[in-house]
Design an enzyme around this catalytic site. Structure first.
Site, short mmCIF file in Angstrom:
data_model
loop_
_atom_site.label_atom_id
_atom_site.label_comp_id
_atom_site.label_asym_id
_atom_site.label_seq_id
_atom_site.Cartn_x
_atom_site.Cartn_y
_atom_site.Cartn_z
CE LYS A 57 -88.79 -103.21 -5.18
NZ LYS A 57 -88.70 -103.25 -6.67
CG ASP A 81 -85.26 -98.80 -7.13
OD1 ASP A 81 -84.05 -98.57 -6.94
OD2 ASP A 81 -86.08 -97.88 -7.36
#
Length: 256
Positions: A164, A183
């Protein structure tokens, strides 16, 4: 035991066995129906409607961009690390003093860890974050000639940088999005709309990459964050005022 009782026991067992089979068949049938509905909806969003979804989000959030303040690629790496379990607003209040104290990657490698912990303390988990920041700086100096690598594989080799974070750095620091940073906002939106039925961020990202065209990745990364913060809120999504509710599986089910 009499023959009559034996026959009765056999008959009872046969009835029980048939009931179990019927129940299993019903469960399988229900799951197939559910799966077909999900796949049908996902297939629908792979058409021109996905383009409309992007356009509607862009119209709702024309100023959607990265919320973290940074000037260099390594500052972006540090800001992303600090943002874990912390608001971007808090990070942006913390980084000015940090970036004034540490102007180069070498400065981050050399700073005393206790001093670093004190500066980033407001961002939470400061001990682990300080350790990763210093180690990451050392790795960049030792392995990449002091420059933040500009590819996903090398970025993920750095301490404190997962997929991420690497996605965010590639997008914001190098303007070269390689994927979608899943997220909590992206996960929630993807599940509610019906873009992915997965719970694992990596699997969700793979589903999204099959749906969204590559040229839209920059927009989607920002739009999902802004939509999650302003409308598709975790505690109570504002479905009635959602700009993409007509595409949303959750909204349609709630109206039945």
């Amino acid at each position: 035991m009499s023959r009559e009782n034996q026959q009765l026991d056999k008959y009872s067992f046969l009835v029980f066995y048939i009931i179990i089979i019927i129940l299993l068949l019903f469960i399988i049938w229900a799951y197939i129906i559910y799966l077909s509905e999900v796949l049908h909806y996902m297939k629908k969003l792979k058409t021109d409607e996905i383009i409309k979804l992007i356009e509607d989000l862009k119209q709702a959030y024309p100023d959607a961009t990265c919320s973290l303040d940074f000037k260099t690629p390594f500052q972006m790496v540090v800001a992303v690390m600090l943002s874990a379990q912390c608001t971007d607003e808090r990070v942006n209040k913390t980084t000015p003093a940090l970036f004034e104290r540490c102007k180069t990657v070498q400065d981050f490698a050399d700073i005393d860890i206790k001093e670093l912990e004190q500066i980033i303390h407001p961002c939470g988990f400061y001990k682990n974050k300080a350790k990763n920041i210093k180690l990451c700086a050392k790795q960049i100096l030792d392995n990449f000639n002091g420059k933040v690598p500009n590819n996903m594989e090398d970025l993920q080799s750095l301490a404190g940088v997962g997929r991420k974070s690497a996605n965010v750095v590639m997008l914001e620091a190098f303007n070269n999005p390689q994927g979608i940073a899943v997220d909590t906002h992206a996960k929630r939106i993807s599940n509610l709309i019906g873009l992915s039925d997965e719970s694992d961020p990596v699997k969700i990202e793979q589903d999204l990459l099959k749906i969204f065209p590559k040229e839209s990745l920059k927009d989607i990364n920002h739009l999902f964050v802004w939509h999650g913060r302003n409308t598709c809120i975790a505690r109570k999504p504002n479905c009635e005022n959602c700009c993409v509710k007509n595409f949303c599986k959750h909204y349609k089910k709630s109206k039945k």
